[in-house]
Design a protein around this motif. Structure first.
Motif, PDB file in Angstrom:
ATOM      1  N   ARG A 147      -2.864   3.861  -1.219  1.00 53.42           N
ATOM      2  CA  ARG A 147      -3.471   3.380   0.024  1.00 53.42           C
ATOM      3  C   ARG A 147      -4.988   3.318  -0.109  1.00 53.42           C
ATOM      4  O   ARG A 147      -5.610   4.237  -0.586  1.00 53.42           O
ATOM      5  CB  ARG A 147      -3.071   4.307   1.163  1.00 53.42           C
ATOM      6  N   SER A 148      -5.533   2.196   0.337  1.00 53.89           N
ATOM      7  CA  SER A 148      -6.983   2.028   0.261  1.00 53.89           C
ATOM      8  C   SER A 148      -7.507   1.821   1.664  1.00 53.89           C
ATOM      9  O   SER A 148      -6.988   0.990   2.402  1.00 53.89           O
ATOM     10  CB  SER A 148      -7.320   0.805  -0.601  1.00 53.89           C
ATOM     11  N   GLU A 155       0.802  -1.222   0.000  1.00 54.47           N
ATOM     12  CA  GLU A 155       0.000   0.000   0.000  1.00 54.47           C
ATOM     13  C   GLU A 155       0.835   1.272   0.000  1.00 54.47           C
ATOM     14  O   GLU A 155       0.375   2.314  -0.450  1.00 54.47           O
ATOM     15  CB  GLU A 155      -0.920   0.012   1.235  1.00 54.47           C
ATOM     16  N   HIS A 192       4.048  -0.708  -4.731  1.00 56.22           N
ATOM     17  CA  HIS A 192       2.892  -0.456  -3.882  1.00 56.22           C
ATOM     18  C   HIS A 192       1.813   0.255  -4.671  1.00 56.22           C
ATOM     19  O   HIS A 192       2.072   0.881  -5.679  1.00 56.22           O
ATOM     20  CB  HIS A 192       3.284   0.351  -2.643  1.00 56.22           C
TER      21      HIS A 192
END
Length: 189
Positions: A185-186, A118, A182
């Protein structure tokens, strides 16, 4: 199991049979507190702190569940605000009935793989009190598996703890960690 949980589970390739992992939920806070209390090695934080941890740091923590979904182990951590490539591992605990099966190492490997997927992750930090050989083995073997070095230094000396006798906390800094691609970001997992 949701698709998001299945994706997360796929990242934990070495989980002992019959166990699964996912992100902790607030409902897990009480179980995490009990596992920490029953470990008899961890500093026990307030039950409130475990509830908050499951709410606010679920993305940088992991819980292992048995076949009924009951938590049997956890790793709590956070990405350091002043070092966004560093994951600080706060606590690792495994229920006594599940120890000796590689669960702590599998959770730690899976958690760092998830975070590295991420965002950039270059180092892992933790503190260990002298004499905690199980934690020393866990983190030095993690470093060896990932081809990283371990630097040690006293982070908090005995005299810095205001609540009575406390062993010093030795900072283990593990890195550099291998870089993996990566994705953004989730927060959906």
């Amino acid at each position: 199991m949701t698709a998001a949980q299945a994706d997360l589970q796929a990242e934990f390739l070495e989980m002992p049979e019959g166990l699964r992992t996912d992100r902790p939920e607030v409902a897990d806070g009480a179980a995490l507190w009990r596992i920490a209390r029953d470990s008899r090695t961890l500093d026990l934080n307030s039950s409130y702190s475990y509830l908050l941890w499951c709410r606010d740091f679920a993305g940088t923590s992991v819980v292992a569940r048995d076949t009924e979904g009951t938590p049997v182990g956890f790793v709590t951590g956070y990405v350091r605000p002043d070092r966004p490539g560093t994951l600080l591992v706060w606590q690792v605990a495994v229920d006594a009935a599940y120890r000796g099966r590689g669960l702590a190492a599998a959770m730690l490997d899976g958690l760092t793989a998830r975070i590295a997927g991420e965002q950039p992750l270059t180092a892992l930090e933790t503190t260990i009190a002298p004499g905690n050989t199980a934690s020393e083995r866990l983190f030095t073997s993690y470093a060896a598996r990932h081809g990283a070095t371990v630097e040690r230094e006293v982070l908090f000396d005995t005299g810095q703890f205001p609540d009575g006798p406390h062993d010093p906390e030795v900072l283990y800094r593990i890195g550099p960690l291998p870089q993996t691609p990566h994705s953004p970001r989730s927060d959906s997992l």
